[in-house]
Write a protein that holds these residues in place. Structure first.
Motif, PDB file in Angstrom:
ATOM      1  N   ARG A 156      39.388  33.447  23.101  1.00 48.13           N
ATOM      2  CA  ARG A 156      39.669  34.445  24.119  1.00 48.13           C
ATOM      3  C   ARG A 156      39.326  33.897  25.507  1.00 48.13           C
ATOM      4  O   ARG A 156      39.806  32.846  25.894  1.00 48.13           O
ATOM      5  CB  ARG A 156      38.931  35.747  23.821  1.00 48.13           C
ATOM      6  N   ARG A 177      44.537  36.111  24.025  1.00 49.82           N
ATOM      7  CA  ARG A 177      43.662  36.434  22.908  1.00 49.82           C
ATOM      8  C   ARG A 177      43.678  35.315  21.876  1.00 49.82           C
ATOM      9  O   ARG A 177      44.597  34.518  21.798  1.00 49.82           O
ATOM     10  CB  ARG A 177      44.100  37.758  22.270  1.00 49.82           C
ATOM     11  N   ASN A 221      48.516  37.679  25.530  1.00 53.51           N
ATOM     12  CA  ASN A 221      47.479  38.331  26.351  1.00 53.51           C
ATOM     13  C   ASN A 221      46.138  37.591  26.319  1.00 53.51           C
ATOM     14  O   ASN A 221      45.081  38.205  26.358  1.00 53.51           O
ATOM     15  CB  ASN A 221      47.272  39.789  25.907  1.00 53.51           C
ATOM     16  N   GLN A 237      43.995  42.281  27.914  1.00 55.36           N
ATOM     17  CA  GLN A 237      43.721  41.815  29.262  1.00 55.36           C
ATOM     18  C   GLN A 237      44.591  42.576  30.260  1.00 55.36           C
ATOM     19  O   GLN A 237      45.680  43.041  29.914  1.00 55.36           O
ATOM     20  CB  GLN A 237      44.008  40.311  29.362  1.00 55.36           C
TER      21      GLN A 237
END
Length: 236
Positions: free
Chosen positions: A202, A149, A147, A35
């Motif tokens: 995500r 995820r 991030n 990201q």
């Protein structure tokens, strides 16, 4: 409220610029699959709105009762854990499409759902209520990985201020498609507040939202509230 359209346009432009900057940064400074390194999240969600405690003779059309939110959240890490606190600002667009020949009227002492005259509206196509809100969300979010995820889940709430409302009636008259739009407050509650939960992977989550506040001001309209089921997508 007179300048809310300019406000919406400015906010939409700001979000577009932020998204464009994020995409540019993603292609130049972040590894594939990660990201953008920005201090926040831009989210959109789409779902279907349902009236709770509605009169027995009032039903809504699922597809026509769509809702759309766009909002920015700023993260505040909670220590070294995988949890974080998020707050920000957003816009909410809520539609209620009525299944039947009814609309809202505020000509009496309180707002009511009233039948539409078949002579005035001979071939009815759509009748709906539309509301727009300025929202402040607050949520606690869990991320399995850095991030944004992997698996993610969140619980939170939002408080919103009504900034626009109107009813719309679409019909056919003499082979011509017509539309009547009535911009009024209809004794709608100027504030809304509720809770929501999200779970997904995500940047895509299933989202459920329940509003504790009544749709109309107490004593000035039907005692109904609403809930929404949909998905949320993280743009960055």
């Amino acid at each position: 409220m007179l300048h809310y359209k300019k406000f919406l346009g400015g906010l939409a432009l700001s979000l577009l610029i932020a998204t464009t900057s994020a995409q540019a940064q993603d292609t130049t400074t972040t590894p594939e699959g990660a990201q953008p390194d920005l201090p926040g999240m831009l989210l959109i969600d789409f779902g279907f709105n349902f009236l709770n405690n509605a009169p027995d003779d009032l039903e809504t059309r699922i597809w026509g009762s769509r809702g759309f939110n766009v909002y920015y959240l700023y993260p505040i890490p909670i220590g070294e854990s995988k949890f974080s606190l998020h707050t920000g600002l957003g816009l909410g667009f809520v539609n209620y499409s009525f299944d039947g020949r009814v609309t809202l009227s505020d000509e009496q002492d309180s707002t009511q759902f009233v039948p539409l005259d078949a002579t005035t509206y001979p071939n009815l196509r759509k009748t709906q209520l539309t509301t727009h809100y300025l929202d402040i969300p607050l949520e606690v979010r869990f991320f399995a990985k850095e991030n944004y995820r992997g698996f993610t889940a969140a619980i939170g709430g939002r408080v919103g201020r009504l900034i626009n409302s109107f009813t719309k009636i679409k019909y056919e008259d003499g082979g011509t498609n017509e539309e009547d739009k009535f911009k009024r407050r209809y004794n709608l509650n100027p504030w809304r507040y509720g809770a929501y939960a999200k779970v997904g992977f995500r940047g895509i989550t299933l989202t459920g939202q329940y509003m504790f506040s009544d749709l109309f001001t107490s004593g000035e309209g039907p005692e109904v509230n609403n809930y929404k089921i949909g998905i949320t997508i993280g743009l960055f």
